[in-house]
Design an enzyme around this catalytic site. Structure first.
Site, PDB file in Angstrom:
ATOM      1  N   ARG A 104      -1.222 -18.116  61.216  1.00 33.24           N
ATOM      2  CA  ARG A 104      -0.991 -17.019  62.153  1.00 33.24           C
ATOM      3  C   ARG A 104      -1.929 -15.834  61.953  1.00 33.24           C
ATOM      4  O   ARG A 104      -2.337 -15.526  60.834  1.00 33.24           O
ATOM      5  CB  ARG A 104       0.460 -16.537  62.033  1.00 33.24           C
ATOM      6  CG  ARG A 104       1.478 -17.566  62.497  1.00 33.24           C
ATOM      7  CD  ARG A 104       2.890 -17.183  62.116  1.00 33.24           C
ATOM      8  NE  ARG A 104       3.864 -18.122  62.667  1.00 33.24           N
ATOM      9  CZ  ARG A 104       4.187 -19.286  62.089  1.00 33.24           C
ATOM     10  NH1 ARG A 104       3.634 -19.632  60.936  1.00 33.24           N
ATOM     11  NH2 ARG A 104       5.067 -20.081  62.657  1.00 33.24           N
ATOM     12  N   HIS A 129      -2.528 -21.156  65.007  1.00 34.43           N
ATOM     13  CA  HIS A 129      -3.360 -22.363  65.011  1.00 34.43           C
ATOM     14  C   HIS A 129      -4.387 -22.355  66.141  1.00 34.43           C
ATOM     15  O   HIS A 129      -4.611 -23.377  66.809  1.00 34.43           O
ATOM     16  CB  HIS A 129      -2.495 -23.617  65.111  1.00 34.43           C
ATOM     17  CG  HIS A 129      -1.616 -23.852  63.924  1.00 34.43           C
ATOM     18  ND1 HIS A 129      -1.985 -23.528  62.634  1.00 34.43           N
ATOM     19  CD2 HIS A 129      -0.363 -24.396  63.827  1.00 34.43           C
ATOM     20  CE1 HIS A 129      -1.015 -23.864  61.800  1.00 34.43           C
ATOM     21  NE2 HIS A 129      -0.018 -24.366  62.491  1.00 34.43           N
ATOM     22  N   HIS A 203      -2.855 -30.819  59.967  1.00 34.48           N
ATOM     23  CA  HIS A 203      -1.423 -30.561  60.126  1.00 34.48           C
ATOM     24  C   HIS A 203      -0.617 -31.861  60.206  1.00 34.48           C
ATOM     25  O   HIS A 203       0.330 -31.963  60.987  1.00 34.48           O
ATOM     26  CB  HIS A 203      -1.199 -29.724  61.385  1.00 34.48           C
ATOM     27  CG  HIS A 203       0.065 -28.922  61.386  1.00 34.48           C
ATOM     28  ND1 HIS A 203       1.297 -29.483  61.635  1.00 34.48           N
ATOM     29  CD2 HIS A 203       0.297 -27.615  61.169  1.00 34.48           C
ATOM     30  CE1 HIS A 203       2.227 -28.544  61.592  1.00 34.48           C
ATOM     31  NE2 HIS A 203       1.645 -27.397  61.298  1.00 34.48           N
ATOM     32  N   ASP A 277       8.479 -22.652  54.758  1.00 33.17           N
ATOM     33  CA  ASP A 277       7.348 -22.466  55.671  1.00 33.17           C
ATOM     34  C   ASP A 277       6.562 -21.273  55.132  1.00 33.17           C
ATOM     35  O   ASP A 277       6.662 -20.164  55.642  1.00 33.17           O
ATOM     36  CB  ASP A 277       7.819 -22.220  57.098  1.00 33.17           C
ATOM     37  CG  ASP A 277       6.675 -22.288  58.109  1.00 33.17           C
ATOM     38  OD1 ASP A 277       5.546 -22.631  57.705  1.00 33.17           O
ATOM     39  OD2 ASP A 277       6.914 -21.997  59.300  1.00 33.17           O
ATOM     40  N   GLU A 342      -0.892 -27.869  54.082  1.00 33.33           N
ATOM     41  CA  GLU A 342      -2.150 -27.447  54.694  1.00 33.33           C
ATOM     42  C   GLU A 342      -2.967 -26.592  53.731  1.00 33.33           C
ATOM     43  O   GLU A 342      -2.720 -25.389  53.591  1.00 33.33           O
ATOM     44  CB  GLU A 342      -1.882 -26.627  55.950  1.00 33.33           C
ATOM     45  CG  GLU A 342      -1.104 -27.322  57.030  1.00 33.33           C
ATOM     46  CD  GLU A 342      -0.617 -26.338  58.077  1.00 33.33           C
ATOM     47  OE1 GLU A 342      -1.410 -26.009  58.979  1.00 33.33           O
ATOM     48  OE2 GLU A 342       0.530 -25.871  57.976  1.00 33.33           O
TER      49      GLU A 342
END
Length: 381
Positions: A104, A129, A203, A277, A342
Protein backbone atom coordinates in the site's frame (compact mmCIF):
# COMPACT_ATOMS: atom_id res chain seq x y z
CA UNK A 1 18.49 -22.23 21.63
CA UNK A 2 16.48 -20.21 19.08
CA UNK A 3 19.44 -20.04 16.67
CA UNK A 4 19.97 -23.81 16.91
CA UNK A 5 16.27 -24.44 16.19
CA UNK A 6 16.40 -22.04 13.23
CA UNK A 7 19.44 -23.73 11.68
CA UNK A 8 17.89 -27.17 12.14
CA UNK A 9 14.71 -25.95 10.43
CA UNK A 10 16.59 -24.47 7.47
CA UNK A 11 18.71 -27.53 6.73
CA UNK A 12 15.79 -29.96 7.10
CA UNK A 13 14.31 -28.47 3.92
CA UNK A 14 17.21 -29.76 1.84
CA UNK A 15 16.02 -33.39 2.15
CA UNK A 16 14.43 -34.30 -1.17
CA UNK A 17 12.70 -37.43 -2.40
CA UNK A 18 14.02 -38.61 -5.80
CA UNK A 19 11.37 -39.31 -8.42
CA UNK A 20 11.49 -40.86 -11.83
CA UNK A 21 13.81 -38.83 -14.02
CA UNK A 22 12.59 -37.09 -17.14
CA UNK A 23 14.22 -34.32 -19.14
CA UNK A 24 13.59 -30.77 -18.00
CA UNK A 25 11.05 -29.32 -20.41
CA UNK A 26 9.25 -26.06 -21.17
CA UNK A 27 6.13 -26.03 -23.34
CA UNK A 28 3.88 -23.17 -24.38
CA UNK A 29 0.20 -23.08 -25.32
CA UNK A 30 -2.75 -20.72 -25.34
CA UNK A 31 -4.71 -20.39 -22.09
CA UNK A 32 -7.52 -18.26 -23.54
CA UNK A 33 -8.25 -14.66 -24.43
CA UNK A 34 -9.11 -11.47 -22.56
CA UNK A 35 -12.34 -9.60 -23.18
CA UNK A 36 -10.55 -7.34 -25.70
CA UNK A 37 -9.16 -10.33 -27.61
CA UNK A 38 -5.60 -10.52 -26.28
CA UNK A 39 -4.18 -14.03 -26.29
CA UNK A 40 -2.92 -15.32 -22.94
CA UNK A 41 -0.25 -18.02 -23.02
CA UNK A 42 0.56 -20.57 -20.35
CA UNK A 43 4.03 -22.11 -20.10
CA UNK A 44 4.58 -25.43 -18.36
CA UNK A 45 8.00 -26.04 -16.77
CA UNK A 46 8.85 -29.61 -15.71
CA UNK A 47 12.07 -30.70 -14.01
CA UNK A 48 13.73 -34.14 -13.99
CA UNK A 49 11.85 -35.14 -10.79
CA UNK A 50 8.44 -34.50 -12.34
CA UNK A 51 7.84 -31.29 -10.40
CA UNK A 52 5.77 -28.97 -12.59
CA UNK A 53 5.10 -25.21 -12.65
CA UNK A 54 2.58 -23.50 -14.92
CA UNK A 55 3.06 -19.78 -15.53
CA UNK A 56 0.56 -17.66 -17.45
CA UNK A 57 1.21 -14.39 -19.25
CA UNK A 58 -1.81 -12.74 -17.62
CA UNK A 59 -0.18 -11.00 -14.67
CA UNK A 60 3.04 -13.04 -15.15
CA UNK A 61 1.31 -15.37 -12.68
CA UNK A 62 2.09 -18.75 -11.15
CA UNK A 63 -1.05 -20.73 -12.03
CA UNK A 64 -0.02 -24.04 -10.46
CA UNK A 65 2.92 -25.87 -8.90
CA UNK A 66 3.01 -29.65 -8.38
CA UNK A 67 5.26 -30.63 -5.45
CA UNK A 68 5.92 -34.16 -4.07
CA UNK A 69 5.05 -35.25 -0.53
CA UNK A 70 7.01 -37.76 1.57
CA UNK A 71 5.61 -40.65 -0.46
CA UNK A 72 6.38 -38.98 -3.78
CA UNK A 73 2.78 -37.98 -4.51
CA UNK A 74 2.57 -34.77 -6.55
CA UNK A 75 -0.05 -32.22 -5.46
CA UNK A 76 -0.77 -28.67 -6.60
CA UNK A 77 0.13 -26.32 -3.71
CA UNK A 78 -1.03 -23.06 -5.36
CA UNK A 79 -4.57 -21.65 -5.15
CA UNK A 80 -6.07 -20.52 -8.43
CA UNK A 81 -8.47 -21.32 -11.25
CA UNK A 82 -8.55 -24.03 -13.90
CA UNK A 83 -9.34 -21.50 -16.65
CA UNK A 84 -8.37 -17.94 -17.50
CA UNK A 85 -11.94 -16.72 -17.00
CA UNK A 86 -11.72 -17.15 -13.23
CA UNK A 87 -8.80 -14.73 -13.08
CA UNK A 88 -10.56 -12.24 -15.36
CA UNK A 89 -13.82 -12.34 -13.41
CA UNK A 90 -12.37 -11.57 -10.00
CA UNK A 91 -9.21 -9.71 -9.02
CA UNK A 92 -7.60 -11.58 -6.13
CA UNK A 93 -3.89 -11.49 -7.07
CA UNK A 94 -3.78 -15.31 -7.11
CA UNK A 95 -0.18 -16.18 -8.09
CA UNK A 96 0.28 -12.76 -9.63
CA UNK A 97 3.20 -10.41 -10.09
CA UNK A 98 2.24 -7.23 -8.21
CA UNK A 99 3.52 -3.74 -9.00
CA UNK A 100 4.53 -1.08 -9.77
CA UNK A 101 4.44 -0.87 -6.01
CA UNK A 102 3.54 -4.02 -4.11
CA UNK A 103 1.53 -3.34 -0.95
CA UNK A 104 0.00 0.00 0.00
CA UNK A 105 0.77 3.67 -0.54
CA UNK A 106 -1.16 5.96 1.79
CA UNK A 107 -3.78 8.13 0.06
CA UNK A 108 -2.16 7.13 -3.26
CA UNK A 109 0.35 9.98 -2.96
CA UNK A 110 4.11 10.25 -2.75
CA UNK A 111 6.75 12.90 -3.41
CA UNK A 112 9.78 12.23 -5.57
CA UNK A 113 12.48 14.79 -6.33
CA UNK A 114 10.23 17.56 -5.03
CA UNK A 115 7.18 16.63 -7.12
CA UNK A 116 4.02 15.03 -5.70
CA UNK A 117 2.37 12.22 -7.65
CA UNK A 118 -1.20 10.96 -7.30
CA UNK A 119 -1.94 7.31 -7.99
CA UNK A 120 -5.19 5.54 -8.76
CA UNK A 121 -7.02 4.44 -5.60
CA UNK A 122 -8.29 0.86 -5.30
CA UNK A 123 -8.16 0.16 -1.56
CA UNK A 124 -10.43 2.72 0.03
CA UNK A 125 -8.41 5.95 0.11
CA UNK A 126 -5.16 4.12 -0.62
CA UNK A 127 -3.39 2.58 -3.59
CA UNK A 128 -2.72 -1.17 -3.37
CA UNK A 129 -0.48 -3.36 -5.55
CA UNK A 130 -0.13 -0.78 -8.32
CA UNK A 131 -3.60 0.73 -8.42
CA UNK A 132 -6.79 0.03 -10.34
CA UNK A 133 -4.98 -1.82 -13.14
CA UNK A 134 -1.67 -3.04 -11.80
CA UNK A 135 0.78 -5.48 -13.34
CA UNK A 136 -1.41 -8.38 -12.19
CA UNK A 137 -4.07 -7.36 -14.73
CA UNK A 138 -1.77 -6.91 -17.73
CA UNK A 139 -0.98 -9.39 -20.47
CA UNK A 140 2.78 -9.77 -20.47
CA UNK A 141 4.79 -10.55 -23.62
CA UNK A 142 6.46 -13.96 -23.62
CA UNK A 143 10.06 -13.29 -24.67
CA UNK A 144 11.74 -16.66 -24.20
CA UNK A 145 10.87 -20.26 -23.36
CA UNK A 146 13.74 -22.66 -22.66
CA UNK A 147 13.93 -26.39 -22.04
CA UNK A 148 17.00 -28.02 -20.52
CA UNK A 149 18.48 -28.67 -17.06
CA UNK A 150 16.67 -25.56 -15.74
CA UNK A 151 13.56 -24.93 -17.84
CA UNK A 152 12.46 -21.31 -17.80
CA UNK A 153 10.18 -18.65 -19.21
CA UNK A 154 10.86 -14.91 -19.44
CA UNK A 155 8.03 -12.40 -19.82
CA UNK A 156 8.08 -8.62 -20.26
CA UNK A 157 5.71 -5.76 -19.59
CA UNK A 158 6.38 -2.12 -20.51
CA UNK A 159 4.49 0.24 -18.23
CA UNK A 160 4.17 3.67 -19.93
CA UNK A 161 4.96 6.99 -18.31
CA UNK A 162 1.95 8.02 -16.21
CA UNK A 163 0.57 4.49 -15.92
CA UNK A 164 -1.69 4.50 -12.81
CA UNK A 165 -0.06 7.85 -11.94
CA UNK A 166 3.53 6.58 -11.74
CA UNK A 167 6.28 8.57 -13.51
CA UNK A 168 8.60 7.09 -16.11
CA UNK A 169 8.36 4.31 -18.64
CA UNK A 170 9.20 1.16 -16.69
CA UNK A 171 10.38 -1.95 -18.51
CA UNK A 172 9.93 -5.08 -16.38
CA UNK A 173 11.05 -8.64 -17.00
CA UNK A 174 9.89 -11.64 -14.96
CA UNK A 175 11.76 -14.94 -15.34
CA UNK A 176 10.49 -18.17 -13.79
CA UNK A 177 13.04 -21.02 -13.50
CA UNK A 178 12.50 -24.56 -12.21
CA UNK A 179 15.77 -26.23 -11.24
CA UNK A 180 16.63 -29.91 -10.95
CA UNK A 181 16.91 -29.65 -7.15
CA UNK A 182 13.25 -28.61 -6.78
CA UNK A 183 13.75 -24.86 -6.58
CA UNK A 184 11.38 -22.42 -8.22
CA UNK A 185 13.10 -19.09 -8.81
CA UNK A 186 11.37 -15.86 -9.85
CA UNK A 187 13.69 -13.06 -10.98
CA UNK A 188 12.21 -9.58 -11.40
CA UNK A 189 14.31 -6.95 -13.21
CA UNK A 190 13.21 -3.41 -14.06
CA UNK A 191 14.65 -0.29 -15.68
CA UNK A 192 13.22 3.20 -16.17
CA UNK A 193 13.72 6.22 -18.41
CA UNK A 194 13.05 8.74 -15.62
CA UNK A 195 13.11 8.61 -11.80
CA UNK A 196 10.26 6.53 -10.37
CA UNK A 197 9.49 4.15 -7.50
CA UNK A 198 9.43 0.36 -7.81
CA UNK A 199 8.56 -2.51 -5.49
CA UNK A 200 7.75 -5.81 -7.22
CA UNK A 201 6.78 -9.07 -5.57
CA UNK A 202 4.82 -12.27 -6.12
CA UNK A 203 1.41 -12.86 -4.52
CA UNK A 204 0.99 -16.63 -4.69
CA UNK A 205 -1.48 -18.16 -2.22
CA UNK A 206 0.23 -21.30 -0.84
CA UNK A 207 -1.15 -24.40 0.86
CA UNK A 208 1.52 -27.08 1.28
CA UNK A 209 -1.17 -29.67 1.96
CA UNK A 210 -2.56 -28.97 -1.51
CA UNK A 211 -4.93 -26.31 -2.78
CA UNK A 212 -8.45 -27.09 -1.66
CA UNK A 213 -7.25 -29.34 1.18
CA UNK A 214 -8.53 -27.01 3.88
CA UNK A 215 -6.94 -24.82 6.52
CA UNK A 216 -3.21 -24.01 6.75
CA UNK A 217 -3.49 -23.13 10.44
CA UNK A 218 -1.55 -26.22 11.56
CA UNK A 219 1.27 -25.68 9.06
CA UNK A 220 4.33 -24.36 10.90
CA UNK A 221 5.94 -21.07 9.96
CA UNK A 222 9.28 -19.51 10.80
CA UNK A 223 10.11 -15.87 10.00
CA UNK A 224 13.56 -14.72 11.21
CA UNK A 225 12.41 -11.14 11.85
CA UNK A 226 12.77 -9.36 15.19
CA UNK A 227 10.39 -6.52 14.31
CA UNK A 228 7.28 -5.52 12.37
CA UNK A 229 5.97 -2.24 10.98
CA UNK A 230 2.67 -1.76 12.89
CA UNK A 231 -0.35 -0.25 11.18
CA UNK A 232 -2.67 2.42 12.54
CA UNK A 233 -6.04 0.91 11.59
CA UNK A 234 -7.81 -1.52 9.26
CA UNK A 235 -6.49 0.41 6.24
CA UNK A 236 -3.12 -1.26 6.97
CA UNK A 237 -0.97 1.83 6.51
CA UNK A 238 2.23 1.72 8.62
CA UNK A 239 2.51 4.20 11.46
CA UNK A 240 6.25 4.58 10.77
CA UNK A 241 7.16 2.73 13.98
CA UNK A 242 9.43 -0.31 14.11
CA UNK A 243 8.11 -2.59 16.88
CA UNK A 244 9.58 -5.73 18.42
CA UNK A 245 7.76 -9.04 17.95
CA UNK A 246 8.92 -10.29 21.37
CA UNK A 247 5.99 -11.34 23.54
CA UNK A 248 3.45 -10.85 20.72
CA UNK A 249 1.55 -13.19 18.36
CA UNK A 250 3.92 -11.90 15.65
CA UNK A 251 6.92 -13.75 17.03
CA UNK A 252 7.71 -16.50 14.51
CA UNK A 253 11.45 -16.56 15.16
CA UNK A 254 10.97 -20.12 16.40
CA UNK A 255 8.66 -22.10 14.11
CA UNK A 256 5.07 -22.46 15.33
CA UNK A 257 1.70 -23.34 13.78
CA UNK A 258 0.23 -20.40 11.87
CA UNK A 259 -2.99 -20.67 13.87
CA UNK A 260 -1.47 -20.94 17.36
CA UNK A 261 -1.85 -17.24 18.26
CA UNK A 262 -4.09 -15.97 15.47
CA UNK A 263 -7.11 -15.67 17.79
CA UNK A 264 -5.34 -13.60 20.43
CA UNK A 265 -7.83 -10.74 20.85
CA UNK A 266 -5.36 -8.75 22.93
CA UNK A 267 -3.47 -7.90 19.72
CA UNK A 268 -4.95 -4.85 18.05
CA UNK A 269 -2.89 -5.59 14.96
CA UNK A 270 -4.61 -8.95 14.52
CA UNK A 271 -7.98 -7.28 14.92
CA UNK A 272 -7.12 -4.72 12.23
CA UNK A 273 -6.13 -7.40 9.71
CA UNK A 274 -8.66 -10.07 10.79
CA UNK A 275 -5.58 -12.27 11.15
CA UNK A 276 -1.98 -11.89 10.00
CA UNK A 277 -1.45 -9.22 7.35
CA UNK A 278 1.77 -7.51 8.32
CA UNK A 279 5.26 -6.59 7.15
CA UNK A 280 8.17 -8.16 9.03
CA UNK A 281 11.44 -6.23 9.25
CA UNK A 282 14.20 -8.63 8.22
CA UNK A 283 16.88 -5.99 7.75
CA UNK A 284 17.11 -2.24 7.28
CA UNK A 285 18.64 -2.51 3.81
CA UNK A 286 19.09 -5.05 1.05
CA UNK A 287 21.66 -7.73 1.87
CA UNK A 288 22.77 -11.03 0.37
CA UNK A 289 19.93 -13.50 -0.32
CA UNK A 290 19.00 -15.45 2.82
CA UNK A 291 16.10 -17.41 4.27
CA UNK A 292 13.17 -15.07 4.90
CA UNK A 293 10.61 -17.76 5.77
CA UNK A 294 10.25 -21.51 6.24
CA UNK A 295 6.93 -23.39 6.16
CA UNK A 296 6.28 -27.06 6.86
CA UNK A 297 3.14 -29.13 6.47
CA UNK A 298 3.26 -31.82 9.19
CA UNK A 299 0.85 -34.11 7.33
CA UNK A 300 2.47 -34.31 3.88
CA UNK A 301 6.01 -33.56 5.03
CA UNK A 302 6.38 -30.82 2.41
CA UNK A 303 8.78 -28.03 3.38
CA UNK A 304 9.20 -24.69 1.62
CA UNK A 305 11.96 -22.19 2.38
CA UNK A 306 11.76 -18.72 0.83
CA UNK A 307 14.93 -16.81 -0.01
CA UNK A 308 15.30 -13.12 -0.94
CA UNK A 309 17.56 -10.11 -0.41
CA UNK A 310 14.71 -7.67 0.29
CA UNK A 311 14.46 -6.05 3.75
CA UNK A 312 10.76 -6.79 4.31
CA UNK A 313 8.37 -9.73 4.16
CA UNK A 314 4.60 -9.38 4.06
CA UNK A 315 2.85 -12.39 5.60
CA UNK A 316 -0.89 -12.72 4.98
CA UNK A 317 -2.93 -15.62 6.37
CA UNK A 318 -5.76 -15.67 3.82
CA UNK A 319 -8.10 -13.70 6.07
CA UNK A 320 -10.43 -12.48 3.33
CA UNK A 321 -11.04 -15.80 1.60
CA UNK A 322 -14.73 -15.90 2.46
CA UNK A 323 -16.09 -19.04 0.83
CA UNK A 324 -17.29 -17.26 -2.31
CA UNK A 325 -14.23 -18.23 -4.37
CA UNK A 326 -14.64 -21.51 -6.26
CA UNK A 327 -11.18 -22.45 -7.50
CA UNK A 328 -9.55 -25.43 -9.16
CA UNK A 329 -11.54 -28.63 -9.40
CA UNK A 330 -14.52 -26.76 -7.88
CA UNK A 331 -12.75 -26.31 -4.53
CA UNK A 332 -14.22 -23.60 -2.29
CA UNK A 333 -11.55 -21.42 -0.67
CA UNK A 334 -12.35 -20.28 2.86
CA UNK A 335 -10.66 -18.09 5.46
CA UNK A 336 -7.27 -19.47 6.43
CA UNK A 337 -7.06 -21.91 3.51
CA UNK A 338 -3.78 -20.39 2.28
CA UNK A 339 -0.94 -18.06 3.18
CA UNK A 340 0.97 -15.44 1.19
CA UNK A 341 4.65 -14.54 1.68
CA UNK A 342 5.83 -11.47 -0.25
CA UNK A 343 9.52 -10.43 -0.05
CA UNK A 344 9.48 -6.68 -0.64
CA UNK A 345 10.35 -3.20 0.47
CA UNK A 346 8.34 -1.95 3.44
CA UNK A 347 4.76 -0.80 2.73
CA UNK A 348 4.40 2.93 2.05
CA UNK A 349 8.19 3.36 1.96
CA UNK A 350 8.04 6.52 -0.21
CA UNK A 351 6.21 8.30 2.64
CA UNK A 352 8.54 7.18 5.46
CA UNK A 353 12.12 8.42 5.27
CA UNK A 354 13.24 5.92 7.92
CA UNK A 355 12.04 2.98 5.80
CA UNK A 356 14.72 3.46 3.14
CA UNK A 357 14.18 4.25 -0.53
CA UNK A 358 12.07 2.83 -3.35
CA UNK A 359 13.60 5.17 -5.93
CA UNK A 360 14.81 3.85 -9.26
CA UNK A 361 16.79 6.18 -11.53
CA UNK A 362 17.64 5.88 -15.22
CA UNK A 363 20.72 3.72 -15.67
CA UNK A 364 20.03 1.74 -12.49
CA UNK A 365 18.55 -1.77 -12.36
CA UNK A 366 15.89 -2.88 -9.91
CA UNK A 367 16.05 -6.56 -8.92
CA UNK A 368 14.04 -8.87 -6.69
CA UNK A 369 15.02 -12.53 -6.93
CA UNK A 370 12.75 -14.85 -4.94
CA UNK A 371 13.66 -18.52 -4.51
CA UNK A 372 11.24 -21.15 -3.22
CA UNK A 373 13.12 -24.30 -2.17
CA UNK A 374 11.02 -27.41 -1.69
CA UNK A 375 11.98 -30.47 0.29
CA UNK A 376 10.67 -33.18 2.57
CA UNK A 377 10.84 -33.66 6.32
CA UNK A 378 10.51 -37.40 6.70
CA UNK A 379 9.98 -37.01 10.45
CA UNK A 380 6.90 -34.82 10.10
CA UNK A 381 3.64 -36.52 11.04
Amino acid sequence: MKSVTLLRSIFTASLLIPLAATAGQATRESFGHTADGQNVDIVTLTNSHGMRARVMSYGASLQSLLVPDRSGKLVDVVLGYDTLQGYLDRRQYLGATVGRYANRIAHGKFTLDGKTYSLTLNDGTNSLHGGTKGFDMQVWKVLDVKSGPTPSVTMEYVSPDGDQGYPGTLTVKATYMLSDDNQLKIAYVATTDKPTIVNLSNHTYWNLGGEGSGSVMDQTLMIPGNDITPVSDAASIPTGEIASVAGTPYDFRVAKPIGRDIRDGRSQQLLFGKGYDMNWVLSRKEIEPRVVARVEDPHSGRVMTVWSSKPGLQFYSGNFLDGTTVGKDHHIYRQGDAFVLEPQLFPDTPNHADFGSARLAPGDIYKNVIVYRFGIDQAAK
